[in-house]
Design an enzyme around this catalytic site. Structure first.
Site, PDB file in Angstrom:
ATOM      1  CG  HIS A  38      -2.232  -0.572   1.196  1.00  0.00           C
ATOM      2  ND1 HIS A  38      -3.343   0.007   1.669  1.00  0.00           N
ATOM      3  CD2 HIS A  38      -2.714  -1.579   0.390  1.00  0.00           C
ATOM      4  CE1 HIS A  38      -4.527  -0.649   1.184  1.00  0.00           C
ATOM      5  NE2 HIS A  38      -4.084  -1.831   0.447  1.00  0.00           N
ATOM      6  CD  GLU A 106      -6.945  -1.542  -2.930  1.00  0.00           C
ATOM      7  OE1 GLU A 106      -5.755  -0.852  -2.781  1.00  0.00           O
ATOM      8  OE2 GLU A 106      -7.071  -2.687  -2.814  1.00  0.00           O
TER       9      GLU A 106
END
Length: 317
Positions: A38, A106
């Site tokens: 991430h 995302e």
């Protein structure tokens, strides 16, 4: 019989903590490691997000377990040619114990350079092309590629492992699972969903590795464990496509009121009842998974590993 691994959460822990957790996981009897990739945490309470490739370098020296990213998005924030170089180096440093888990990503992590965030069908097209580019680069040959989404000119990886790097594709719906069965060496999903496993295997995935994972919160006080999960990982229980389209941690924080402690208690394993932990992991085994990863939420890491070493792992199939 499935193998059981530990899920390292880069969103919640600093690099040194992740390395120490990996050591404890190996000592406790876990057989593999997942590590998240991430740029941002899901919310400010989680509070971390180190660069995964640096952490993998440290893990390669600290433990002897197989390591896989769960998952890397090789399409927007990082060009697939750069991801290929990072993955090849990770595979060399781990003596072939590295698998590259990939997904369509995302907005939370991938929009940071100001690029448009594509709709889901375009993201899957980009992912398929990225996998093709990376596989060619893993051969160590010079690659030029002029595709719909990516251009590569005269690129060659000089540091590559002896064997091709397995690429596992993440999927949470029929379209992504179809892509995984078509182009993946394995399949990743986060629910013990037997129909999706069957779709992957019958759609072309065959005997490819099927991996799944879940997060739990071990602790002697179940109510406190529930509160810890709600504070740190309420995003897990948000419905629909919000996880894919919300752009910042503050947006996820704004949705915290949608997730109650009751919802957490009903949907997350919390506390110190071995049977509950065993049931959650056995559900993946029953659905046909080959590897099952579990991650501990919150600070009770040493207690978790001792609990799993003595009470949970010995009882798993």
């Amino acid at each position: 019989m499935p193998e059981y691994g530990y899920f390292l959460a880069c969103e919640e822990f600093a690099p040194a903590d992740l390395v120490e957790q990996a050591r404890m996981a190996e000592q406790a009897g876990f057989q593999a490691l997942w590590i998240s990739d991430h740029y941002h945490p899901w919310n400010g309470a989680q509070g971390q997000s180190p660069f995964v490739w640096s952490v993998i370098g440290a893990l390669s020296e600290a433990v002897s377990l197989p390591i896989e990213t769960a998952v890397t998005c090789p399409t927007v924030r990082m060009h697939p040619a750069v991801v290929a170089q990072a993955a090849a180096t990770a595979a060399v440093m781990t003596n072939g114990r590295f698998r590259l888990g990939v997904g369509s990503g995302e907005a939370l992590n991938e929009h940071i350079l100001g690029d448009a965030w594509p709709p889901a069908n375009v993201r899957l097209e980009m992912l398929e092309e990225a996998v093709q580019v990376m596989r060619r680069l893993f051969t160590g040959e010079e690659v030029s590629h002029y595709g719909a989404h990516y251009t590569v000119e005269n690129a060659r990886l000089y540091t590559v492992p002896d064997e091709p790097i397995p690429i596992d594709v993440s999927g949470f719906g029929p379209k992504a699972t179809s892509l995984a069965s078509r182009v993946g060496d394995g399949y990743i999903t986060m629910m013990p969903d037997e129909p999706m496993v069957e779709q992957f295997r019958k759609g072309g995935g065959g005997a490819g590795l099927v991996s799944g994972g879940t997060k739990v919160c071990y602790g002697a006080d179940r109510a406190e464990a529930v509160r810890t999960v709600r504070r740190l990982w309420s995003n897990q229980l948000l419905p629909g496509e919000m996880a894919q389209i919300l752009p910042t941690p503050s947006h996820f924080e704004q949705l915290d009121p949608l997730v109650s402690e009751e919802m957490v208690g009903e949907n997350t394993v919390c506390g110190d009842d071995p049977d509950e932990h065993l049931a959650a992991l056995t559900a993946f085994s029953d659905a046909g998974f080959d590897r099952v990863y579990v991650g501990q939420i919150g600070p009770e890491q040493r207690g978790f590993f001792d609990f799993y070493r003595t009470k949970v792992l010995p009882g798993l199939p």
